[in-house]
Design a protein around this motif. Structure first.
Motif, PDB file in Angstrom:
ATOM      1  N   ARG A 167      26.811  36.061 -44.531  1.00 15.17           N
ATOM      2  CA  ARG A 167      26.439  37.174 -43.732  1.00 15.17           C
ATOM      3  C   ARG A 167      26.971  38.557 -44.318  1.00 15.17           C
ATOM      4  O   ARG A 167      26.359  39.614 -44.377  1.00 15.17           O
ATOM      5  CB  ARG A 167      27.091  37.105 -42.237  1.00 15.17           C
ATOM      6  CG  ARG A 167      26.859  38.080 -41.151  1.00 15.17           C
ATOM      7  CD  ARG A 167      27.753  38.255 -40.390  1.00 15.17           C
ATOM      8  NE  ARG A 167      29.243  38.666 -40.541  1.00 15.17           N
ATOM      9  CZ  ARG A 167      30.325  38.613 -39.668  1.00 15.17           C
ATOM     10  NH1 ARG A 167      30.019  38.436 -38.619  1.00 15.17           N
ATOM     11  NH2 ARG A 167      31.341  39.023 -40.323  1.00 15.17           N
ATOM     12  N   ASN A 168      28.046  38.650 -44.645  1.00 11.08           N
ATOM     13  CA  ASN A 168      28.737  39.939 -45.565  1.00 11.08           C
ATOM     14  C   ASN A 168      28.119  40.286 -46.737  1.00 11.08           C
ATOM     15  O   ASN A 168      28.036  41.282 -47.094  1.00 11.08           O
ATOM     16  CB  ASN A 168      30.374  39.638 -45.391  1.00 11.08           C
ATOM     17  CG  ASN A 168      31.047  39.402 -44.223  1.00 11.08           C
ATOM     18  OD1 ASN A 168      30.436  39.419 -43.072  1.00 11.08           O
ATOM     19  ND2 ASN A 168      32.177  39.431 -44.058  1.00 11.08           N
ATOM     20  N   VAL A 184      22.813  25.161 -40.837  1.00 12.87           N
ATOM     21  CA  VAL A 184      21.746  25.907 -40.053  1.00 12.87           C
ATOM     22  C   VAL A 184      22.373  25.978 -38.468  1.00 12.87           C
ATOM     23  O   VAL A 184      22.428  27.018 -37.914  1.00 12.87           O
ATOM     24  CB  VAL A 184      20.412  25.533 -39.906  1.00 12.87           C
ATOM     25  CG1 VAL A 184      19.623  26.259 -39.218  1.00 12.87           C
ATOM     26  CG2 VAL A 184      19.784  25.592 -41.697  1.00 12.87           C
ATOM     27  N   ALA A 185      22.667  24.825 -37.993  1.00 11.91           N
ATOM     28  CA  ALA A 185      23.113  24.926 -36.527  1.00 11.91           C
ATOM     29  C   ALA A 185      24.542  25.553 -36.513  1.00 11.91           C
ATOM     30  O   ALA A 185      24.717  25.947 -35.421  1.00 11.91           O
ATOM     31  CB  ALA A 185      23.232  23.228 -36.377  1.00 11.91           C
ATOM     32  N   LEU A 204      27.275  32.410 -35.324  1.00 11.25           N
ATOM     33  CA  LEU A 204      26.758  33.786 -35.582  1.00 11.25           C
ATOM     34  C   LEU A 204      25.675  34.172 -34.422  1.00 11.25           C
ATOM     35  O   LEU A 204      25.578  35.539 -34.150  1.00 11.25           O
ATOM     36  CB  LEU A 204      26.086  34.006 -36.970  1.00 11.25           C
ATOM     37  CG  LEU A 204      27.114  33.760 -38.035  1.00 11.25           C
ATOM     38  CD1 LEU A 204      26.331  33.858 -39.250  1.00 11.25           C
ATOM     39  CD2 LEU A 204      28.317  34.457 -37.784  1.00 11.25           C
ATOM     40  N   GLY A 205      25.014  33.056 -34.080  1.00  9.05           N
ATOM     41  CA  GLY A 205      23.886  33.390 -33.057  1.00  9.05           C
ATOM     42  C   GLY A 205      22.506  33.446 -33.715  1.00  9.05           C
ATOM     43  O   GLY A 205      21.553  33.952 -33.047  1.00  9.05           O
ATOM     44  N   TYR A 206      22.391  33.616 -35.223  1.00  8.27           N
ATOM     45  CA  TYR A 206      21.345  33.857 -36.113  1.00  8.27           C
ATOM     46  C   TYR A 206      21.516  33.224 -37.401  1.00  8.27           C
ATOM     47  O   TYR A 206      22.807  32.732 -37.505  1.00  8.27           O
ATOM     48  CB  TYR A 206      21.064  35.268 -36.132  1.00  8.27           C
ATOM     49  CG  TYR A 206      22.154  36.087 -36.508  1.00  8.27           C
ATOM     50  CD1 TYR A 206      22.296  36.226 -37.984  1.00  8.27           C
ATOM     51  CD2 TYR A 206      23.068  36.647 -35.747  1.00  8.27           C
ATOM     52  CE1 TYR A 206      23.257  37.096 -38.614  1.00  8.27           C
ATOM     53  CE2 TYR A 206      24.108  37.370 -36.235  1.00  8.27           C
ATOM     54  CZ  TYR A 206      24.183  37.589 -37.678  1.00  8.27           C
ATOM     55  OH  TYR A 206      25.226  38.255 -38.338  1.00  8.27           O
ATOM     56  N   ARG A 244      19.375  40.860 -39.747  1.00 11.10           N
ATOM     57  CA  ARG A 244      20.110  40.608 -38.459  1.00 11.10           C
ATOM     58  C   ARG A 244      21.540  40.438 -38.804  1.00 11.10           C
ATOM     59  O   ARG A 244      22.577  40.581 -37.933  1.00 11.10           O
ATOM     60  CB  ARG A 244      19.793  39.148 -37.936  1.00 11.10           C
ATOM     61  CG  ARG A 244      18.335  39.226 -37.425  1.00 11.10           C
ATOM     62  CD  ARG A 244      17.942  37.622 -36.553  1.00 11.10           C
ATOM     63  NE  ARG A 244      17.034  37.597 -35.968  1.00 11.10           N
ATOM     64  CZ  ARG A 244      16.281  36.576 -35.468  1.00 11.10           C
ATOM     65  NH1 ARG A 244      16.886  35.585 -35.553  1.00 11.10           N
ATOM     66  NH2 ARG A 244      15.155  36.757 -35.064  1.00 11.10           N
ATOM     67  N   SER A 245      21.913  40.259 -40.146  1.00 13.27           N
ATOM     68  CA  SER A 245      23.206  40.295 -40.479  1.00 13.27           C
ATOM     69  C   SER A 245      24.276  41.422 -40.244  1.00 13.27           C
ATOM     70  O   SER A 245      25.211  41.548 -40.275  1.00 13.27           O
ATOM     71  CB  SER A 245      23.411  39.851 -42.276  1.00 13.27           C
ATOM     72  OG  SER A 245      23.059  38.507 -42.126  1.00 13.27           O
ATOM     73  N   ALA A 246      23.412  42.595 -39.990  1.00 12.76           N
ATOM     74  CA  ALA A 246      23.974  43.843 -39.552  1.00 12.76           C
ATOM     75  C   ALA A 246      24.784  43.800 -38.339  1.00 12.76           C
ATOM     76  O   ALA A 246      25.816  44.826 -37.898  1.00 12.76           O
ATOM     77  CB  ALA A 246      23.284  45.059 -39.993  1.00 12.76           C
ATOM     78  N   ARG A 247      24.450  42.873 -37.388  1.00 16.09           N
ATOM     79  CA  ARG A 247      25.053  42.873 -36.164  1.00 16.09           C
ATOM     80  C   ARG A 247      26.600  42.904 -36.266  1.00 16.09           C
ATOM     81  O   ARG A 247      27.101  42.084 -36.943  1.00 16.09           O
ATOM     82  CB  ARG A 247      24.476  41.699 -35.393  1.00 16.09           C
ATOM     83  CG  ARG A 247      23.159  41.826 -34.879  1.00 16.09           C
ATOM     84  CD  ARG A 247      22.655  40.636 -34.008  1.00 16.09           C
ATOM     85  NE  ARG A 247      21.159  40.474 -34.002  1.00 16.09           N
ATOM     86  CZ  ARG A 247      20.592  39.342 -33.501  1.00 16.09           C
ATOM     87  NH1 ARG A 247      21.295  38.379 -32.832  1.00 16.09           N
ATOM     88  NH2 ARG A 247      19.370  39.429 -33.309  1.00 16.09           N
TER      89      ARG A 247
END
Length: 391
Positions: free
Chosen positions: A314-315, A349-350, A356-358, A379-382
């Protein structure tokens, strides 16, 4: 023993001073640490705090004034019971939903990919997570590396009292006029010395400045991959800057970089293993790439916050967005065969959906036992303060 008795006497005095509030100062000072932490963890409520007209509009929403008054009464009924006050700062599900609906009706707030209401829910859940973990001794999701750890009862009491006082001491630009819970959560992190989330701000400066400047003029079409993402594997030995697996990752990454198919190495890993380590894994990986492998500093980007494999990706996606990398192009994940297999597994994935929720991006089929393509997602920007050490 004398010092311990004096602290006990101080708490007894505080308990006797039921409901005396901290005197307001002539003005409200700006606290650079809390300001930065507030923007990082609570961008929506921080924006409300900096725009008095907006938080006043929120307070005028249907039923909101009564809701906030009930919350204030709940805390006032606690008198000097610090644990009771902490519990009173927790938002109920009904309160959170009412605030989310009211926030959705306010114009001029920062944009969030899934809307202001969803962000409000995340931030309120983040406040709750911080209060439960750092004030009410609930176990965090990863208790070995997160949370406050084992604390002397008197020290815990001191932290709760200080956080309560700080939540009422005026701070320029805060959301205190709306509800003290946001500043209470920020203060809990501060007095617990867990301001990890702002240790490297602004991320575009410092160790990343040369690479960010190079990215601004880069011809991305010259490269097959936008970056090599080197995931972290934190050490479990106190005082160890790099784990054995981390050293292996660096050799893999340096060899792969020599092929010339990516302009950057993104090394990702924060101060996670062991608990409260002074080493940020990304910093140590960067140092080794420069000193041991001769990689130019302007080819390395550090992502020094991630605490898990999910947030490694994500980061890294956030960093790619920040430097203007084309998101329709793949990056390449480089890591040991065990971690590579875990990232390729459907259970990863799960795990992303659960934590994260995504999905932070699309992970492709493994190219080799140590390499996987990765297409980052916006979406990683959330921002998600439910993990307050790396939101």
């Amino acid at each position: 023993m004398t010092r311990r008795l004096s602290r006990m006497a101080a708490f007894a005095t505080a308990a006797a001073m039921t409901c005396l509030s901290v005197p307001a100062s002539a003005g409200a000072a700006r606290d650079a640490v809390t300001d930065t932490l507030s923007r990082r963890l609570f961008p929506l409520f921080d924006a409300l705090g900096r725009s008095p007209g907006k938080h006043e509009a929120l307070a005028r929403g249907p039923g909101i004034a009564a809701l906030l008054a009930a919350r204030a009464q709940r805390a006032a009924a606690c008198a000097a019971d610090a644990g009771c006050i902490a519990q009173a700062r927790v938002w109920t599900a009904a309160e959170a939903e009412a605030i989310a609906r009211a926030v959705a009706a306010i114009d001029g707030l920062p944009a969030f990919d899934d809307g202001a209401a969803a962000q409000a829910r995340r931030e309120i859940e983040g406040v709750n997570a911080i209060v439960r973990t750092y004030a009410l001794a609930a176990l965090p999701a990863y208790p070995d590396i997160d949370g406050a750890g084992t604390i002397d009862p008197l020290e815990r009491q001191a932290r709760l009292q200080a956080a309560d006082w700080l939540s009422h001491a005026p701070r320029d630009g805060s959301a205190q006029a709306f509800d003290p819970s946001i500043d209470y959560a920020l203060a809990l992190l501060d007095v617990s010395d867990r301001t990890d989330a702002i240790g490297f701000e602004p991320l575009a400066g410092g160790a990343n400045a040369a690479a960010v400047a190079r990215a601004a003029a880069l011809d991305w079409s010259r490269y097959r991959y936008t970056a090599l993402i080197v995931t972290g594997v934190g050490p479990e030995v106190d005082g160890m800057p790099l784990s054995p697996f981390g050293k292996y990752h660096l050799r893999l990454a340096a060899n792969r970089f020599a092929a010339g198919e990516a302009p950057f190495l993104i090394v990702t890993g924060g101060r996670a293993h062991p608990r409260t380590t002074r080493f940020a894994e990304a910093e140590e990986m960067r140092r080794a790439l420069i000193e041991r492998y001769g990689i130019p500093a302007d080819a390395i980007l550090i992502e020094p916050y991630a605490r898990h494999t999910t947030t490694n990706l994500r980061n890294a996606a956030r960093l790619l967005m920040a430097i203007g990398a084309p998101l329709e192009r793949d990056a390449l994940i480089v890591c040991n065969p065990h971690q590579s297999a875990a990232i390729a597994d459907p259970r990863f994935v799960a795990r992303n959906d659960r934590e994260l929720g995504y999905q932070p991006g699309q992970v492709g089929a493994r190219l080799t036992p140590t390499e996987l393509p990765f297409r980052p997602s916006v979406r990683s920007a959330r921002v998600d303060p439910r993990d307050p050490l790396d939101p």
